[in-house]
Design a protein around this motif. Sequence first.
Motif, PDB file in Angstrom:
ATOM      1  N   PHE A   1       0.826  -1.206   0.000  1.00  0.00           N
ATOM      2  CA  PHE A   1       0.000   0.000   0.000  1.00  0.00           C
ATOM      3  C   PHE A   1       0.860   1.256   0.000  1.00  0.00           C
ATOM      4  O   PHE A   1       0.527   2.269  -0.605  1.00  0.00           O
ATOM      5  N   TYR A   2       2.017   1.193   0.684  1.00  0.00           N
ATOM      6  CA  TYR A   2       2.852   2.388   0.767  1.00  0.00           C
ATOM      7  C   TYR A   2       3.648   2.634  -0.522  1.00  0.00           C
ATOM      8  O   TYR A   2       4.353   3.625  -0.631  1.00  0.00           O
ATOM      9  N   GLN A   3       3.541   1.665  -1.487  1.00  0.00           N
ATOM     10  CA  GLN A   3       4.225   1.847  -2.764  1.00  0.00           C
ATOM     11  C   GLN A   3       3.281   2.342  -3.858  1.00  0.00           C
ATOM     12  O   GLN A   3       3.720   2.571  -4.973  1.00  0.00           O
ATOM     13  N   THR A   4       1.995   2.549  -3.507  1.00  0.00           N
ATOM     14  CA  THR A   4       1.037   2.967  -4.513  1.00  0.00           C
ATOM     15  C   THR A   4       1.118   4.465  -4.751  1.00  0.00           C
ATOM     16  O   THR A   4       1.511   5.246  -3.867  1.00  0.00           O
ATOM     17  N   ARG A   5       0.712   4.875  -5.935  1.00  0.00           N
ATOM     18  CA  ARG A   5       0.712   6.297  -6.276  1.00  0.00           C
ATOM     19  C   ARG A   5      -0.276   7.075  -5.400  1.00  0.00           C
ATOM     20  O   ARG A   5      -0.029   8.230  -5.030  1.00  0.00           O
ATOM     21  N   LEU A   6      -1.413   6.457  -5.084  1.00  0.00           N
ATOM     22  CA  LEU A   6      -2.418   7.125  -4.258  1.00  0.00           C
ATOM     23  C   LEU A   6      -1.862   7.450  -2.881  1.00  0.00           C
ATOM     24  O   LEU A   6      -2.059   8.556  -2.357  1.00  0.00           O
ATOM     25  N   PHE A   7      -1.140   6.442  -2.313  1.00  0.00           N
ATOM     26  CA  PHE A   7      -0.580   6.677  -0.984  1.00  0.00           C
ATOM     27  C   PHE A   7       0.445   7.804  -1.029  1.00  0.00           C
ATOM     28  O   PHE A   7       0.463   8.687  -0.155  1.00  0.00           O
ATOM     29  N   ILE A   8       1.307   7.782  -2.038  1.00  0.00           N
ATOM     30  CA  ILE A   8       2.324   8.837  -2.154  1.00  0.00           C
ATOM     31  C   ILE A   8       1.667  10.201  -2.373  1.00  0.00           C
ATOM     32  O   ILE A   8       2.082  11.214  -1.790  1.00  0.00           O
ATOM     33  N   ALA A   9       0.601  10.243  -3.205  1.00  0.00           N
ATOM     34  CA  ALA A   9      -0.090  11.508  -3.443  1.00  0.00           C
ATOM     35  C   ALA A   9      -0.734  12.032  -2.163  1.00  0.00           C
ATOM     36  O   ALA A   9      -0.683  13.241  -1.861  1.00  0.00           O
ATOM     37  N   MET A  10      -1.354  11.112  -1.375  1.00  0.00           N
ATOM     38  CA  MET A  10      -1.975  11.532  -0.116  1.00  0.00           C
ATOM     39  C   MET A  10      -0.919  12.065   0.848  1.00  0.00           C
ATOM     40  O   MET A  10      -1.142  13.067   1.539  1.00  0.00           O
ATOM     41  N   TRP A  11       0.224  11.410   0.896  1.00  0.00           N
ATOM     42  CA  TRP A  11       1.306  11.866   1.774  1.00  0.00           C
ATOM     43  C   TRP A  11       1.781  13.258   1.372  1.00  0.00           C
ATOM     44  O   TRP A  11       1.995  14.134   2.228  1.00  0.00           O
TER      45      TRP A  11
END
Length: 1001
Positions: A766-776
């Motif tokens: 999950f921490y490698q997904t684009r969504l997670f990075i965008a949310m961060w």
Amino acid sequence: MPRVSCDDGLHNPSVLKRRLRWLVLGLMFIGNFAAADTFAQYRFEQFTTNNGLPQNTVNAIAQTRDGYLWFATFDGLVRYDGIRFTVFDKGNSNGITSNRFVTLCEDLEGTLWAGTVDGGLIRYRDGAFTAFTTEQGLPRNHIAKLQLDENGALMISVNNETKKLTISTDGRFSEIPAPAINEFTDHSKARWIWHKDNLVRIRNRQPTVFSIKLASEEFFRYRYEDRAGNLWLGTDNNGVYQISDDTVTHHLQPPTPALNFRARVGGEDHDGNLWVFDEQQLYRYRDGKLTPLLTAEGVTFKPIRAVFCDREGIIWVGTDGHGMYRVTRQFLNTYSMKDGLLENNVYPIYEDRAGHIWIGTLQKGFARLANGKFTNFSLAKAESAGKVSLSITRTPDPNVKINVDAFYQDNQGRLWIGVGGGLLRYADNKFEDFSYLLNSPLESTEVILQDREGNLWFGTTKGLFKMQNGQIKLYMPEHGLPNHAITAIHEDKQGNLWVGTREGLAKRQGDRFIPFTAKDGLAGNRIRSIYEDRDGALWIGTFDSGLSRLKDGRFTNYTVKNGLFNNGVFQILEDRQDNFWISCNRGIYRVGRRQLNDFADGKIALISCVAYNGQDGMRSPECNGGKQPAGTKTRDGRLWFPTQGGVVVIDPEVVIHNSQPPVMTIESVNIEGRNVNFKSGVAIEPYQTDLEINYAAPSSIKAEAIHFKYKLEGLSDEWIDAGTRRSVHYSQLPPGHYLFKVIAANSDGVWNETGVALEIHMKPFFYQTRLFIAMWLMIAFGIGIAIYVWRVRQLKATERKLTQVVAQRTAQLVERTQQLETANEKLAELATLDGLTNIANRRRFKEFLAQEWQRAGREQTKLSLLLMDVDYFKPYNDTYGHQSGDECLKQVARVLSDTVKRTTDLAARYGGEEFVVVLSGTDEQGASVVAERIRAQIELLQIPHRGSKVSDHVTISIGVATFIPDGSNEAEELIAAADEALYQAKENGRNRIFTKTEVWV
């Protein structure tokens, strides 16, 4: 005692029938034997339960479009890829309801249908079996025959009736009402209609009537259309009919109704031969004649159940109780002691101008083959006044052992024979001892040549002798020869004399010789053969260093690293298709001269060879060389080679040249050791780290020599040469989309450039997904905005307080940045560790090996690699479960961590149960010590293993390889060498190490 009447056989119908049958077959054999010579032309390889068949009755044979051959037996359905038999039965395959298979058929969509005795119809599609019985609409569960009509409809025979069936989307069969089985359309679009002994062909609206006696079932079951457009109709008791244009030929028409000939057509091979069979005999149709195939001793065809010609032209014969036979053209024959030779261990072979073949043996004299008969000559030795003389005797002395080393016929027709101890000459039907010429009767004369000026050259183990006008001169190393032991002599088209020795090659220049060795670019110094092609290029063979081409003053070398089958090049013979045939200690191999030249010109990176050995009929694959000629090409184009088991004769005109690119298929995909459905690609969960892909290229011709290349697009665009390996492992793939591609070349080097492909999706955490990075990033941005607003509001406060707040918040921001950097460093560290064993993963291993490879190359130090595999790990998992298997791998990893402690070394998990250790600055002896320490520590763990075949406890096999990088090799070669050493460790019994000492520089 009962009285026996001499008339009983004539009045007993059954006896009369048998006698008439044998009489007809006997007359047929006599009439066709001279034209057929079928025994000499065909080779028979038997496959039984000893080779992997589940049962020795083969009822039907078919080939699917993916190249696999399928065999129906009474104990399962069998698939063959050219190397191994895979059995599918009730015990291992869901969907199979009976093991008693009797008939096979592939439909137009590539689906395989198999009929059983009592389990209905079995369908094989997309790797799964489905059973259809009377519950799904079949008229009966016993399916006697399967066939397709011209529209692809399935036709089955039950109760001596043929029914045309269709299957609905819900899996139910229904019968198609149609004029059905008594009509069909041939390849020329002509319509054929059978009705009561009359066969009508309608072509261009014009009918032609043929009077033929057939039954309805025979017209359906036994018809065959050959490539020439002839229609063949088999019968149950009335021979076989051939319809060519407007002519009907009835083959083997019974002379009496009491004599039956149940004939069927099995297929057509690449030579245009049609193969017809009944229960007792296989027949070849060629040039308008049916000829029974005479078989070798021990070949039992009777009774025949099925005959099939595959797409590569190979004939397969299924029998009742005797397994299956593969029938191919006989291109290789042998001569040995049973044929009249004095000894099986032979060396020089020579054809004289009369067409006689001279064969020398190691210790028992020599033979002359003339008019198909051997005449043997033994040697006698006498000593008088300190001199030894040789003579020929027909009563050999068992205590006299004299090598026969060379044959040569001079321009006056005299045959010179070099022997261990001297020299003989055969002229005017008598032998004379000429050993005195060489002044060294105790040395061997191993090569003889007459140059264009008429001078005779004798190469011995103690120098090179030249006889000119009766005068003898000896050349030694002081004259420029690399060594005094002469192994080959050749005069090229320009008149230059080339001499091979045990320590290099030499070219005559005047009265001296110019030496060439490995320092000058030669592949190796121990010369075995010299050959000149029609373009004037010299080809130099060595004992164990490969092949060299000398052209335009430049050497090009070929070894096993470049695709050569073996580094031994004892003799080079060229056939009429420009192929080189080369002998070595492991057999005889063929390679195209054009391929070799293309490699030298940089057009290709690898060459392909076809090897021939005991599987092809050689009594011994170990060829002999070093005595000349070590093989000869006779005027009829056949190639003769000496071996430890006699003489091998190859007819290259008969050898099957496979011009078809191999059909490729992916057989299975395993994720974490479990088979998965891959027809629509595979998706891998982020916690799954091990991927195995198994691929194949089914073939009946030298399947073991098929060559593979693969690549994983998205990870690398470079093709990886897999050799003959049929599987690939990937571990710790980064998240992303990949496309796996594999291509293959057949044994003749014909590539399937399209190959097959497999889509792979590696899911991220999950921490490698684009969504997670965008949310961060959005959260960080929001925090920044809030801080900015807060700071603006604080501007209304005093400057001192603002300064303190700014300093405080700045410190907090620095601290948070450091924490974030620390977290990123931990993530990076986790990306290089194996999640299960907590040692380095394959990715870290690749990076570390690349670094150490470059460093070892700069410093010219040795780099060693240990590749290891837990013995019988799959049975361990099956016995104790995957949790115990994971714990076992952790204990193995702890042993590696405890053993490999230098900062310049690395222990890593290579994939599955495989581990790898990199030892920098370590030679092969040191690497072997470390490997043995690891192996012993694993054994001392005493982990129970009931499924192991080598120990009651878990053991490990280790392959060791050492290189010194020199710029011409790659780190992948070190891995390949260690992998080959690991393979040898397993082949040698497992729980051991094997050191690949010959590959390090």
